[in-house]
Design a protein around this motif. Structure first.
Motif, short mmCIF file in Angstrom:
data_model
loop_
_atom_site.label_atom_id
_atom_site.label_comp_id
_atom_site.label_asym_id
_atom_site.label_seq_id
_atom_site.Cartn_x
_atom_site.Cartn_y
_atom_site.Cartn_z
N HIS A 156 0.84 -1.20 0.00
CA HIS A 156 0.00 0.00 0.00
C HIS A 156 0.87 1.24 0.00
O HIS A 156 2.04 1.21 0.36
CB HIS A 156 -1.02 -0.01 1.15
CG HIS A 156 -0.44 0.21 2.51
ND1 HIS A 156 0.15 -0.78 3.26
CD2 HIS A 156 -0.37 1.32 3.28
CE1 HIS A 156 0.53 -0.30 4.42
NE2 HIS A 156 0.25 0.98 4.48
N HIS A 158 1.54 5.31 1.02
CA HIS A 158 1.24 6.39 1.96
C HIS A 158 1.21 7.72 1.19
O HIS A 158 1.43 8.77 1.79
CB HIS A 158 2.29 6.44 3.08
CG HIS A 158 2.05 5.41 4.15
ND1 HIS A 158 2.87 5.25 5.24
CD2 HIS A 158 1.06 4.49 4.30
CE1 HIS A 158 2.40 4.27 6.02
NE2 HIS A 158 1.32 3.79 5.46
N PHE A 164 6.53 3.90 6.15
CA PHE A 164 6.78 3.25 7.45
C PHE A 164 5.54 2.44 7.79
O PHE A 164 4.48 2.63 7.19
CB PHE A 164 7.07 4.28 8.54
CG PHE A 164 5.86 5.12 8.90
CD1 PHE A 164 5.45 6.17 8.08
CD2 PHE A 164 5.12 4.83 10.04
CE1 PHE A 164 4.32 6.91 8.40
CE2 PHE A 164 3.98 5.57 10.37
CZ PHE A 164 3.58 6.62 9.54
N SER A 166 2.66 1.86 10.19
CA SER A 166 1.94 2.57 11.23
C SER A 166 1.36 1.57 12.23
O SER A 166 1.37 0.35 12.00
CB SER A 166 0.81 3.38 10.60
OG SER A 166 -0.16 2.50 10.06
N ASP A 169 -1.12 -0.35 10.50
CA ASP A 169 -0.52 -1.42 9.68
C ASP A 169 -0.14 -2.61 10.57
O ASP A 169 -0.35 -3.77 10.20
CB ASP A 169 0.73 -0.91 8.96
CG ASP A 169 0.40 0.18 7.95
OD1 ASP A 169 -0.72 0.17 7.41
OD2 ASP A 169 1.28 1.03 7.69
N VAL A 182 5.25 -0.92 2.14
CA VAL A 182 4.68 0.43 2.12
C VAL A 182 5.53 1.28 1.19
O VAL A 182 6.76 1.26 1.27
CB VAL A 182 4.66 1.08 3.51
CG1 VAL A 182 4.00 2.46 3.43
CG2 VAL A 182 3.94 0.22 4.51
ZN LIG Z 1 0.28 2.20 6.12
#
Ligand SMILES: [Zn+2]
Length: 219
Positions: A156, A158, A164, A166, A169, A182
């Motif tokens: 995915h 950002h 990074f 999260s 995540d 990411v």
């Molecule tokens: Zn994320």
């Protein structure tokens, strides 16, 4: 033979995730079967520590869970760690297609999955249904795949934010076995950022090398 457990539920749990001592010479039929399994996981107890042995159709993972055991044990070595893609490297064109999808979605976040068919050995892409997409938030559905298909990579973006994992995540990835990637800073002149990890059995492991073909650098 002495039973491992006298309660049927406990016995079923121990059978589903078995734990085997490693003989002095390092191999046993039970450990060989665990390592050769199509899917499953269990533990090997060696004198050099406890090794998680996890198998999926697409993944062979042996990862140490503990440091060497300091007490004297008449056991052998649990063996070398490994993290091998049984499916082989992912054709790089799939990463290119996903990045094109992410650029097209800017300024919003977006997601894509690399899936692999165990029967045909073919890779493909799956773009999930998106429930909500903004520049800082993405809600999407994990694909429900037909038999023989497996998620290898969950990627995915950002958007223009940093790459990074999260807290969201981490929560999303806790129960999955997959490579999570990411992509961030898609609109930066210096080039995009990428963060990756192998999620397996509640562990988040470093990806030792890129899972994509034609890319010798670590992702
Ligand atoms: Zn994320």
């Amino acid at each position: 033979m002495t039973l491992l457990a006298d309660d049927p539920t406990a016995a079923a749990v121990l059978s589903a995730v078995p734990c085997y001592p490693v003989p002095p010479h390092g191999r046993s039929p039970a450990l060989d079967a665990l390592r050769a399994a199509r899917t499953g996981h269990g533990l090997a107890i060696g004198n050099d520590g406890v090794m998680l042995i996890l198998r999926r159709a697409w993944l062979a993972l042996d990862v140490p869970l503990t440091p060497p055991i300091s007490a004297y044990l008449p056991y052998g070595s649990a063996g070398e760690p490994r993290a091998d893609l049984r499916c082989g490297l992912i054709p790089r064109e799939h990463l290119v297609s996903i990045l094109e999808h992410f650029y097209a979605a800017l300024p919003n976040e977006a997601a894509g999955f690399v899936v692999w068919n165990e029967a045909t050995k073919a890779f493909s892409l799956h773009f999930p249904a998106i429930d909500e997409a903004t520049p800082s938030r993405l809600v999407y559905r994990t694909p429900v795949l037909a038999p023989d298909w497996h998620v290898v990579c969950d990627i995915h973006s950002h958007g223009s934010g940093r790459a990074f994992f999260s807290a969201t995540d981490d929560a999303d990835d806790a129960d999955a076995t997959k490579i999570a990637i990411v992509i961030g800073r898609l609109d930066h002149a210096d080039g995009l950022e990428m963060a990756s990890r192998l999620c397996a059995n509640g562990l988040f492991l470093a990806v030792p090398r890129s899972p994509f073909s034609g890319d010798d650098d670590a992702a």
